[in-house]
Scaffold this active site. Structure first.
Site, PDB file in Angstrom:
ATOM      1  N   SER A  85      38.202  45.230   0.350  1.00 24.36           N
ATOM      2  CA  SER A  85      38.142  45.662  -1.053  1.00 24.36           C
ATOM      3  C   SER A  85      37.840  47.127  -1.266  1.00 24.36           C
ATOM      4  CB  SER A  85      37.093  44.818  -1.794  1.00 24.36           C
ATOM      5  OG  SER A  85      35.825  44.967  -1.172  1.00 24.36           O
ATOM      6  N   LYS A 113      38.957  48.654  -7.703  1.00 26.88           N
ATOM      7  CA  LYS A 113      38.380  48.779  -9.042  1.00 26.88           C
ATOM      8  C   LYS A 113      39.295  49.516 -10.015  1.00 26.88           C
ATOM      9  CE  LYS A 113      34.176  46.913  -8.850  1.00 26.88           C
ATOM     10  NZ  LYS A 113      33.660  45.920  -9.809  1.00 26.88           N
TER      11      LYS A 113
END
Length: 415
Positions: free
Chosen positions: A309, A52
Site C-alpha cells: 500500500s 491514498k
C-alpha cells in the site's frame, strides 16, 4: 442508488488523468518460496508513493462536480493522506489547508508542500493527532471548507476501490486470494466492495498491525470501538478506531480472515523486500507480504495478490528497523551482567563469545557493590542458536546476568 462497481470503474477512468495503473508484478522470489503464484499490486509506485491519492482525488473530483464553487479543502494528516490531498489540490487548482501535529518530521512536511506547491499550506497544531483533527474540523466550520476524511467517506472508499478494478483488468482471471492491509478501512472497504460483486469467487485476508487491530476489535464488538492504546510504529495503519462507513462495508468479514502482524516481524519483512527485491516499503506497505508465512499451507498452488500500500519510508528509520528485525529474529540480544571487578574478568567473559558473535554495545551502568559492576551488553550473531551456547557458558561460569531483549520497558529505556 449508484451501482458501486460502475462508480468504481468511473473513478478508475478519471484517475487516468493523473497516473497510469500501478504495476501488478508477479514476484518470482515469493512465488518460489510458497509454491504459489504471488503478485504484488504496487501502490508504492503512485506519484505520491501510496494509494491514498486515489481516494483524495475521487472525493475532490465529485465535490467539484456537485459544488463547483467549493475551492477550499481541508484534511488532518501527517502522512500519506496529506500528500494525496496536496497532489489533488494542485491538479484541480484549488486551495488546501493541511493540519499536521507539531511533532511531524520536517521531511513529511517538505514532501507535502512539494506535491501541493502554491495550492496548499500547512498548519502545525497539537502534540497528538486528536488535537490536530479537532483543529482541522473547527477550521472547516469557520471557513465553510470541505473536510476530506482519510478513510471514512463514501467517495474516498469509492476511489480506493480503483485498486480492485485495476487488479481484475491486469490479471487474465480473478485471483484466488487478495491480501489487504487495514488501518481505518478505506482501502479494504473499497476493494472488497468491488470484487465481491464482480468476482465473488475471490477470497480475502485482512492484515492489521498487532498494536493497532481496529478491525478485529470492531468485529468482536459488532461495531467500531476505540482502542485504548495504539502502537504508532506502523504509522500508515496505526488507527485507533475503524471508520463507521468502512465497517458497514467490512462487517461481513469473519475474525478468522483478519491476521495480526507483530511490529518487529514487519521489520524483518521490510528488510527482506529491500535487500532481496530492491523494493522500498513503509511498515504499512509491508503488511500484506508479512503474513504470507502464516498462510503458506493454504496458498500453495493458488494465485495471490498482495497489495503493497505504500513506500513512504524515511531512511533515517532504517537503523531502528534493522535493530527491531534482528531482535525479533533472535540475532541480537541485550543482557545486563553483574561483572566481577578484578583483573582478567573481562577477558574471561570475552572468551565465552563464539566466532560468529560480535559485541554491538558495551556500557558500565554503575557499581552495584564494591566487588561487582553492572554492565549493559548488546551482542549480534549470525545464527540465533548461538545464543544458547553463549548462555550455557555464562551459566557454567556462575555469571549473574539478565536477558532484557524482550523486556519492552527496560529495553526501550536503555536501548
Amino acid at each position: 442508488m449508484t451501482h458501486f462497481p460502475d462508480a468504481a470503474r468511473r473513478a478508475t477512468e478519471a484517475l487516468r488523468d493523473l497516473f497510469p495503473p500501478t504495476p501488478l508484478q508477479r514476484n518470482e522470489h515469493l512465488s518460489q518460496r510458497y509454491g504459489a503464484d504471488i503478485w504484488l499490486k504496487r501502490e508504492d509506485l503512485t506519484p505520491v508513493r501510496s494509494y491514498k491519492l486515489r481516494g483524495a482525488f475521487n472525493a475532490m473530483r465529485k465535490v467539484r462536480v456537485t459544488d463547483p464553487q467549493q475551492r477550499t479543502f481541508v484534511c488532518a494528516s501527517a502522512g500519506n493522506h496529506a500528500q494525496g490531498v496536496a497532489f489533488a489540490c494542485r491538479h484541480f487548482g484549488v486551495s488546501g489547508t493541511i493540519f499536521m501535529p507539531v511533532t511531524t518530521p520536517q521531511q513529511k512536511i517538505d514532501k507535502t508542500l512539494a506535491f501541493g506547491g502554491q495550492n496548499v499550506r500547512i498548519e502545525l497544531i497539537g502534540d497528538y493527532f486528536d488535537q490536530t483533527l479537532a483543529a482541522a474540523q473547527s477550521f472547516c466550520r469557520e471557513t465553510n471548507a470541505h473536510f476530506l476524511s482519510p478513510f471514512d467517506d463514501a467517495d474516498v472508499i469509492e476511489g480506493q476501490a480503483s485498486v480492485g478494478v485495476e487488479i481484475l483488468e491486469q490479471l487474465q482471471e480473478p485471483p484466488d486470494l487478495v491480501i489487504l492491509p487495514v488501518g481505518g478501512g478505506g482501502l479494504s472497504a473499497g476493494v472488497t466492495s468491488y470484487l465481491r460483486e464482480v468476482a465473488p469467487c475471490v477470497d480475502f485476508r485482512f492484515v492489521e498491525p498487532l498494536g493497532g487491530a481496529s478491525l478485529m476489535a470492531a468485529l468482536r464488538a459488532g461495531g467500531p470501538v476505540k482502542l485504548a492504546r495504539v502502537n504508532s510504529f506502523v504509522d500508515g495503519a496505526a488507527v485507533a478506531r475503524l471508520g463507521d462507513l468502512t465497517f458497514q462495508r467490512l462487517g461481513w468479514a469473519s475474525r478468522d480472515q483478519v491476521l495480526l502482524a507483530p511490529e518487529d516481524r514487519i521489520c524483518v519483512t521490510m528488510l527482506e523486500m529491500l535487500n532481496v527485491e530492491g523494493i522500498v516499503l513503509e511498515p504499512a506497505g509491508a503488511l500484506s507480504v508479512d503474513v504470507l508465512p502464516e498462510l503458506a499451507g493454504e496458498i500453495r498452488g493458488k494465485c495471490v495478490v498482495c497489495v503493497t500500500s505504500g513506500g513512504n519510508f524515511d531512511f533515517e528509520r532504517l537503523p531502528e528497523v534493522k535493530e527491531r528485525a534482528q531482535r525479533y529474529s533472535g540475532l541480537k540480544k541485550y543482557f545486563i551482567l553483574r561483572m566481577p571487578q578484578r583483573p582478567g574478568a573481562l577477558r574471561e567473559f570475552l572468551s565465552m563469545l563464539g566466532p560468529d558473535d560480535d559485541i554491538a554495545r558495551f556500557e558500565y551502568l554503575k557499581k552495584s557493590a564494591r566487588n561487582f559492576g553492572s554492565v549493559l551488553i548488546g551482542i549480534e550473531t549470525r545464527h540465533a542458536e548461538n545464543f544458547r551456547t553463549f548462555t550455557e557458558r555464562m551459566d557454567a561460569a556462575d555469571l549473574a546476568y539478565r536477558d532484557i531483549t524482550t523486556d519492552e520497558a527496560l529495553a526501550e529505556f536503555l536501548i
